[in-house]
Design an enzyme around this catalytic site. Structure first.
Site, mmCIF file in Angstrom:
data_model
loop_
_atom_site.group_PDB
_atom_site.id
_atom_site.type_symbol
_atom_site.label_atom_id
_atom_site.label_comp_id
_atom_site.label_asym_id
_atom_site.label_seq_id
_atom_site.Cartn_x
_atom_site.Cartn_y
_atom_site.Cartn_z
ATOM 1 N N ASN A 401 0.822 -1.210 0.000
ATOM 2 C CA ASN A 401 0.000 0.000 0.000
ATOM 3 C C ASN A 401 0.855 1.258 0.000
ATOM 4 O O ASN A 401 1.006 1.913 -1.026
ATOM 5 C CB ASN A 401 -0.941 -0.016 1.217
ATOM 6 C CG ASN A 401 -2.082 0.983 1.082
ATOM 7 O OD1 ASN A 401 -1.894 2.096 0.626
ATOM 8 N ND2 ASN A 401 -3.268 0.579 1.474
ATOM 9 N N ASP A 402 1.446 1.582 1.132
ATOM 10 C CA ASP A 402 2.152 2.851 1.275
ATOM 11 C C ASP A 402 3.339 2.977 0.330
ATOM 12 O O ASP A 402 3.661 4.085 -0.117
ATOM 13 C CB ASP A 402 2.628 3.018 2.722
ATOM 14 C CG ASP A 402 1.471 2.896 3.706
ATOM 15 O OD1 ASP A 402 0.425 3.523 3.441
ATOM 16 O OD2 ASP A 402 1.606 2.171 4.699
ATOM 17 N N VAL A 403 4.002 1.871 0.010
ATOM 18 C CA VAL A 403 5.223 1.941 -0.814
ATOM 19 C C VAL A 403 4.919 2.140 -2.293
ATOM 20 O O VAL A 403 5.841 2.292 -3.096
ATOM 21 C CB VAL A 403 6.083 0.669 -0.623
ATOM 22 C CG1 VAL A 403 6.531 0.540 0.823
ATOM 23 C CG2 VAL A 403 5.348 -0.580 -1.079
ATOM 24 N N ALA A 442 0.122 2.759 7.370
ATOM 25 C CA ALA A 442 0.277 4.152 7.791
ATOM 26 C C ALA A 442 -1.074 4.851 7.940
ATOM 27 O O ALA A 442 -1.135 5.999 8.356
ATOM 28 C CB ALA A 442 1.140 4.907 6.789
#
Length: 481
Positions: A401-403, A442
């Site tokens: 997700n965040d990456v 996050a």
């Protein structure tokens, strides 16, 4: 041949095996044998410890029977627990186990320092300072690692913050340092009619140090846990090295310094991969789910059937796969590689892209793919592969997700702004395998999921990959017919 000479030789050989094992761990091809070599070094270090304790320390010889029994019982418990954990704990829980083991290392270093301080084995100033610093670092690493474990295991789901927390933590740290000075001077503290003895002062010193580890870790968001684990690993190594100096044990000194320096370098590299400083990791609100990006997301998530995504990849020239924690949670790495081999058999160029902080601990995705038997030459790091997404037909994101969130490049209001990401959004077509519509670790909404070139394949990753394998194989059968 004297006992001292045998001990020194054993320590030297153990230290050599530690360093050589670490060197072999630097390559995925030789990492497994490197772990074994370092393990042999640890056995020799334990043997040297026995020889030192029962060969050179008179106070230990006077209680030889009781000490030996307690030591053997502790070793058996530790070996049994770690052996069972290594065999039984699934890869999804490996970050938690690493945090626990790291905490145990810090706790052991703190316990050694406590014994040395309570025993009053030396009044040398250098010895006392080194022992006290090792005690502080070991205690902080112990309690901080336990909090990191609780966050990773979902037992603490949100960062705990209060107004003025950084000031409070700074005061606690200053109290720890003041107590350390008092312990070093051997002073007693009188609080009215109550006098705190030197031994009680040592206990208070450790208690406040443990409190600082808890308070320093509680505010840190979940998305920073890989960096935090790496940092505490470095601190544990440093504490062990300092204890080795206090005990005049070369094996502990060398092993601790090697682990401490390697952990420090890894922490700095991971922080750099997030475009953040270590101080920003420790003292910012990254990972706070109360922070949202500026503005509303444009577009809508577009559900796609697993079979349609699989067929698109079957006829693609180049596919890049980005694994994330969702792949580990579904234990789908074996099925993923099976799907990759089906695509390769059809002539598709496939490779994997790994972000340095993907997963819940350093190297999590590399270990996951290695377990499935993925060849190392198919795995590329962020800097190696990022420019290739523009010429990629299909990018497949599994549980990350965040990456891969483009907001890191464009949204200054996002807590992940400035963090280097994999340029998945630049591929011609993107498919995201995701269990549901939830946010990442996050707590940040992902703009990639709303992009025009992104299709969302919902469901358990393992079950979805089974469907995709079946769809491509059936397509191949129809073509042959």
């Amino acid at each position: 041949m004297s006992a001292a000479w045998v001990i020194q030789a054993t320590n030297f050989l153990a230290a050599f095996l530690f360093i050589y094992g670490l060197k072999r761990m630097s390559s995925p091809v030789t990492a497994r044998s490197g772990i074994r070599v370092a393990g042999y070094g640890m056995l020799l270090a334990i043997l040297a410890g026995f020889l030192y304790l029962y060969g050179l320390r008179p106070e230990a010889q006077s209680h030889l029977g009781a000490n030996l029994v307690l030591t053997l019982v502790a070793l058996l418990i530790g070996i049994g627990w770690s052996w069972r954990g290594g065999k039984k704990v699934p890869l999804t829980d490996m970050p938690q186990m690493v945090a626990l083991y790291n905490g145990m290392g810090g706790g052991a270093a703190g316990a050694i320092a406590a014994v040395e301080l309570l025993g009053g084995h030396s009044s040398n100033a250098t010895y006392l300072v080194v022992t006290l610093v090792g005690a502080v670092i070991g205690a902080i690493s112990f309690s901080g690692s336990l909090i990191a474990w609780a966050k990773l295991d979902g037992r603490i789901r949100k960062p705990w913050r209060m107004k003025g927390q950084h000031i409070f933590n700074a005061v606690v740290l200053l109290v720890v340092l003041a107590l350390g000075v008092a312990v070093a001077l051997g002073t007693t503290i009188s609080l009215g009619p109550v006098a705190i003895s030197a031994s009680a002062l040592i206990a208070v010193f450790f208690g406040v140090a443990l409190l600082y580890g808890i308070m320093a870790t509680m505010p840190i968001g979940g998305a920073d846990m890989p960096v935090v684990i790496s940092l505490y690993n470095a601190l544990t190594g440093l504490a062990v090295g300092l204890d080795g100096f206090a005990l005049q044990n070369p094996a502990l000194m060398i092993a601790g310094m090697v682990v401490g320096s390697a952990g420090t370098l890894l922490t700095l590299l991971m922080a750099k991969a997030m475009n953040r400083s270590v101080s920003h990791v420790l003292f910012s609100n990254f990972g706070d789910v109360s922070i949202e990006p500026e503005g509303e997301m444009e577009g809508a998530m577009k559900p796609v059937e697993a079979s349609d995504a699989a067929i698109a990849m079957r006829y693609a020239g180049k596919v890049i796969i980005v694994p994330g924690y969702g792949l580990a949670a579904a234990q789908a790495q074996q099925k993923l590689y099976e799907f990759v081999k089906v695509l390769q058999a059809a002539g598709v160029d496939v490779k994997f892209a790994i972000h340095p902080v993907a997963g819940r601990m350093p190297g999590h995705m590399d270990v996951l793919l290695a377990e499935a038997g993925v060849p190392y030459d198919m795995i590329a790091e962020l800097d190696e592969v990022n420019d290739e997404f523009k010429g990629t037909d299909v990018a497949l994101v599994i549980g990350a997700n965040d990456v891969v969130n483009p907001a890191a490049r464009t949204d200054k209001g996002s807590p992940i702004y400035g963090m280097p990401i994999l340029n998945v959004d630049q591929a011609h077509q993107v498919y995201v395998l995701k269990r549901g519509k939830g946010k990442g670790y996050a707590g940040v909404e992902n703009a990639l999921f709303y992009a025009d070139n992104t299709g969302m394949v919902y469901g358990d990753a393992r079950e979805t990959l089974v469907k995709m394998i079946s769809a491509v194989k059936e397509l191949g059968g129809e073509a042959a017919a």
